[in-house]
Design a protein around this motif. Structure first.
Motif, PDB file in Angstrom:
ATOM      1  N   ALA A   1       0.457  -1.809   0.021  1.00  0.00           N
ATOM      2  CA  ALA A   1      -0.065   0.146  -0.255  1.00  0.00           C
ATOM      3  C   ALA A   1       0.788   1.244   0.261  1.00  0.00           C
ATOM      4  CB  ALA A   1      -0.810   0.275   1.406  1.00  0.00           C
ATOM      5  N   SER A   2       1.802   0.692   0.330  1.00  0.00           N
ATOM      6  CA  SER A   2       2.562   2.289   0.300  1.00  0.00           C
ATOM      7  C   SER A   2       2.960   2.741  -1.430  1.00  0.00           C
ATOM      8  CB  SER A   2       4.301   1.829   1.139  1.00  0.00           C
ATOM      9  OG  SER A   2       5.096   2.687   0.331  1.00  0.00           O
ATOM     10  N   PRO A   3       2.318   4.015  -1.256  1.00  0.00           N
ATOM     11  CA  PRO A   3       2.817   4.654  -2.386  1.00  0.00           C
ATOM     12  C   PRO A   3       4.652   5.222  -2.963  1.00  0.00           C
ATOM     13  CG  PRO A   3       2.545   6.824  -0.481  1.00  0.00           C
ATOM     14  CD  PRO A   3       2.311   5.396  -0.247  1.00  0.00           C
TER      15      PRO A   3
ATOM     16  N   ALA B   1       1.940 -10.460   0.359  1.00  0.00           N
ATOM     17  CA  ALA B   1       0.768 -10.657   1.844  1.00  0.00           C
ATOM     18  C   ALA B   1       1.663 -10.932   2.951  1.00  0.00           C
ATOM     19  CB  ALA B   1       0.280 -11.625   1.423  1.00  0.00           C
ATOM     20  N   ASP B   2       2.146 -11.889   2.791  1.00  0.00           N
ATOM     21  CA  ASP B   2       3.426 -12.489   3.831  1.00  0.00           C
ATOM     22  C   ASP B   2       4.616 -11.116   4.447  1.00  0.00           C
ATOM     23  OD1 ASP B   2       2.124 -14.971   3.711  1.00  0.00           O
ATOM     24  OD2 ASP B   2       4.219 -15.859   3.036  1.00  0.00           O
ATOM     25  N   PHE B   3       4.816 -10.640   3.506  1.00  0.00           N
ATOM     26  CA  PHE B   3       6.268  -9.254   3.937  1.00  0.00           C
ATOM     27  C   PHE B   3       5.063  -8.489   4.485  1.00  0.00           C
ATOM     28  CE2 PHE B   3       6.929  -4.950   2.905  1.00  0.00           C
ATOM     29  CZ  PHE B   3       8.853  -5.253   3.777  1.00  0.00           C
ATOM     30  N   ASP B   4       3.628  -7.735   4.221  1.00  0.00           N
ATOM     31  CA  ASP B   4       2.497  -6.733   3.927  1.00  0.00           C
ATOM     32  C   ASP B   4       2.636  -7.294   5.995  1.00  0.00           C
ATOM     33  OD1 ASP B   4       2.858  -5.505   2.189  1.00  0.00           O
ATOM     34  OD2 ASP B   4       1.207  -5.793   0.966  1.00  0.00           O
TER      35      ASP B   4
ATOM     36  N   ALA C   1      11.517 -10.302   7.651  1.00  0.00           N
ATOM     37  CA  ALA C   1      11.005  -9.334   6.218  1.00  0.00           C
ATOM     38  C   ALA C   1      12.377  -9.300   5.360  1.00  0.00           C
ATOM     39  CB  ALA C   1      10.079  -7.675   7.045  1.00  0.00           C
ATOM     40  N   GLU C   2      13.025  -8.696   6.015  1.00  0.00           N
ATOM     41  CA  GLU C   2      14.707  -8.786   4.445  1.00  0.00           C
ATOM     42  C   GLU C   2      14.681  -9.719   4.331  1.00  0.00           C
ATOM     43  OE1 GLU C   2      17.944  -7.044   7.234  1.00  0.00           O
ATOM     44  OE2 GLU C   2      18.263  -5.976   5.543  1.00  0.00           O
ATOM     45  N   ALA C   3      14.326 -10.723   4.815  1.00  0.00           N
ATOM     46  CA  ALA C   3      14.940 -12.025   5.117  1.00  0.00           C
ATOM     47  C   ALA C   3      14.533 -12.884   3.036  1.00  0.00           C
ATOM     48  CB  ALA C   3      14.883 -13.122   5.584  1.00  0.00           C
ATOM     49  N   LEU C   4      13.155 -11.953   3.484  1.00  0.00           N
ATOM     50  CA  LEU C   4      11.835 -12.565   2.636  1.00  0.00           C
ATOM     51  C   LEU C   4      12.312 -11.520   1.120  1.00  0.00           C
ATOM     52  CD1 LEU C   4       8.319 -12.544   2.999  1.00  0.00           C
ATOM     53  CD2 LEU C   4       8.566 -12.504   0.944  1.00  0.00           C
ATOM     54  N   LEU C   5      12.338 -10.582   0.653  1.00  0.00           N
ATOM     55  CA  LEU C   5      13.259  -9.857   0.542  1.00  0.00           C
ATOM     56  C   LEU C   5      14.325 -10.120  -0.605  1.00  0.00           C
ATOM     57  CD1 LEU C   5      12.805  -5.965   1.414  1.00  0.00           C
ATOM     58  CD2 LEU C   5      11.593  -6.528  -0.444  1.00  0.00           C
ATOM     59  N   ARG C   6      15.412 -10.700   0.278  1.00  0.00           N
ATOM     60  CA  ARG C   6      16.687 -11.402   0.019  1.00  0.00           C
ATOM     61  C   ARG C   6      16.256 -12.444  -0.951  1.00  0.00           C
ATOM     62  NH1 ARG C   6      18.696 -11.841   4.488  1.00  0.00           N
ATOM     63  NH2 ARG C   6      19.992  -9.329   4.584  1.00  0.00           N
ATOM     64  N   ASP C   7      15.181 -13.427  -0.183  1.00  0.00           N
ATOM     65  CA  ASP C   7      14.705 -14.590  -0.671  1.00  0.00           C
ATOM     66  C   ASP C   7      14.557 -14.280  -2.306  1.00  0.00           C
ATOM     67  OD1 ASP C   7      16.565 -15.941   1.124  1.00  0.00           O
ATOM     68  OD2 ASP C   7      14.425 -16.410   2.327  1.00  0.00           O
TER      69      ASP C   7
END
Length: 521
Positions: free
Chosen positions: A440-442, A451-454, A476-482
């Motif tokens: 939802a971030s502009p 959805a998991d990150f959110d 959350a950061e690990a999810l972005l990296r993976d």
């Protein structure tokens, strides 16, 4: 032996005169002269401006808290904040000795007035209305169905109680700039062009568009009057002009643009005059999967990362004044883990193999790309474009745009591959994770959605315990990296030339050059 009466009288007079002179004419007083890398976009504190404007306005206006030189949240206009219910209600104790530049006392009524202005202005610029969205009654005030912000009560002039619709552990850290509510009545709606309405250590007394800004010391500042009488800021976007003015003795401080650091720090004539400061920024090469469908294949995204030699840029492009990271949180913030997952080394062979597995051996079938960015990343973009072309066989060019045009393009999702950065506005990883990657971030500029990150960052927002909050940030950061959503890039330090004998100048991690403690030779 007793001193003669005449001599005692003379010594007493000299002592009084020394005291008076010391108080009225401090030995370090004077005007400090510094460069600005660009002109201000506005001096309106209700607009959340870019890095240059906010760096100036944060010396004029203040919020509940501030960021110190080490990146920690420290009290500013609030001396204490506490929550009895895990972040749903916040009680702020305001500084009793703070005064606006007008001479009026700062009170809780000014906080409420500032917030109501943010919520009722049309259009609503900046991010403050976004930070206030959780206050009870904010939506009704915005929609015009209420006349006041009902979630705020004022038990006394220096106490403010805020009720939120759901817990928000970070509310005291949000970068509000509180304004003297008497300014509009005194000077009209465009008061900020005629007077200075903050409590900060400096009053803004002049802005000549494209030329200069002048700040003058606020003698009644609660933290003590600045040691200099004034700061004169010259708008000098051209590096050659900046250095010529510094070399001629016209400037005491010259903040350097990132793409000039490499050449300036290696010039012997500046030995002992280079000052470097940590920067609370994340940088990355962003991959827009909506605009460039091959990026939807994780193997393609990973191949791009393995083709880049990011280690070489630390010394080659930043002269060693940069921090190598493999994450999405700034070093120094709570959720940062320096050794979580080291940056994988450049591996052209593996990059080619991944691209072949994805059906694009030698870049076959991949449309041409351009690395987009602002003027300050021209060399970096050119270097990476050459590597991608050579290793992966993808035709990659470079598109450099003026800063405003570039930001507009990425906000509208018109760039497939671009170099982007985000400097923390408040000292918590939420500002770098949710702001960049929440659905939802502009300012989620690649429109990535997960959805998991959110859920992770939304849960973190409600946790008052920093350790528990940081654990979710790491997930959350690990999810972005993976997911290889974007490719982290080295973070350059803030670097400035400071004339010998000038002390106390600090560039804070949020990019604010702090002149409160500055002293001249």
């Amino acid at each position: 032996m007793p001193l003669p009466a005449a001599l005692r009288t003379l010594l007493t007079l000299l002592a009084i005169m020394a005291g008076v002179c010391s108080a009225a004419f401090p030995a370090m007083a004077g005007t400090l002269r510094a460069g600005l890398s660009d002109d201000l976009t506005t001096i309106d504190p209700f607009v959340f401006p870019g890095l240059v404007s906010s760096g100036v306005l944060r010396q004029v206006y203040e919020g509940f808290t501030a960021i110190d030189a080490a990146g920690n949240a420290v009290p500013a206009l609030a001396t204490r904040w506490e929550t009895p219910d895990g972040g749903r209600t916040w009680r702020f104790t305001l500084r009793p000795d703070a005064r606006f530049h007008s001479g009026r006392a700062f009170t809780a009524a000014d906080v409420l007035w500032t917030w109501e202005q943010h919520l009722t202005r049309k259009p609503q610029p900046g991010y403050s209305a976004f930070y206030l969205r959780g206050v009870e009654g904010a939506a009704a005030l915005q929609q015009g169905t209420a006349a006041a912000l009902t979630g705020v009560t004022i038990p006394d002039p220096h106490t403010l109680v805020v009720r939120l619709t759901e817990p928000d552990a970070l509310f005291p850290l949000y970068p509000f700039l509180f304004v003297d509510r008497g300014m509009e009545a005194e000077f009209g709606p465009a008061w900020h062009e005629r007077a200075s309405g903050g409590t900060g250590p400096f009053r803004l007394t002049s802005w000549r568009r494209g030329e200069s800004v002048r700040l003058e010391a606020h003698a009644a500042y609660w933290g003590g009057a600045p040691a200099v009488d004034a700061v004169a800021l010259a708008v000098l976007p051209d590096i050659n002009t900046l250095l010529a003015r510094y070399d001629a003795g016209d400037l005491d401080v010259a903040p350097l643009p990132d793409n000039a650091v490499r050449t300036v720090v290696r010039q012997p004539r500046y030995d002992g005059q280079i000052k470097a400061f940590a920067r609370a920024q994340v940088r990355h090469l962003a991959l827009n999967q909506d605009l460039y469908p091959p990026f939807r294949d994780r193997r393609v995204r990973e191949a791009v990362g393995l083709a880049l030699d990011r280690v070489a840029t630390v010394n080659g492009l930043h002269a060693g004044r940069a921090e190598l990271t493999n994450g999405f949180v700034t070093p120094g913030l709570g959720g940062y883990q320096p050794d979580a997952v080291p940056l994988p080394p450049t591996d052209p062979g593996r990059a080619k193999a991944l691209l072949a597995e994805a059906g694009h051996a030698g870049g076959r079938g991949l449309p041409p790309l351009q690395i987009a960015g602002g003027p300050n990343v021209r060399e970096e973009a050119t270097y990476f474009a050459a590597q991608l072309t050579a290793v992966l066989g993808i035709p990659v060019g470079v598109r450099i745009q003026e800063r405003a045009a570039f930001v507009a393009a990425i906000n509208e999702g018109r760039e497939a591959l671009f170099i982007n950065g985000w400097t923390a506005d408040f000292p918590d990883p939420m500002d770098q994770l949710a702001t960049q990657w929440h659905s939802a971030s502009p300012t989620n500029r690649i429109h990535w959605r997960n959805a998991d990150f959110d859920r992770l960052v939304e849960r973190a927002r409600g946790l008052a315990d920093p350790a528990a909050r940081n654990a979710l940030y790491r997930e959350a950061e690990a999810l972005l990296r993976d997911q290889a959503v974007a490719l982290p890039l080295p973070v350059p330090q803030f670097v400035a030339l400071v004339r010998p004998g000038v002390t106390g100048v600090v560039i804070r991690p949020d990019g604010t050059t702090d002149y409160h403690a500055a002293r001249l030779p």
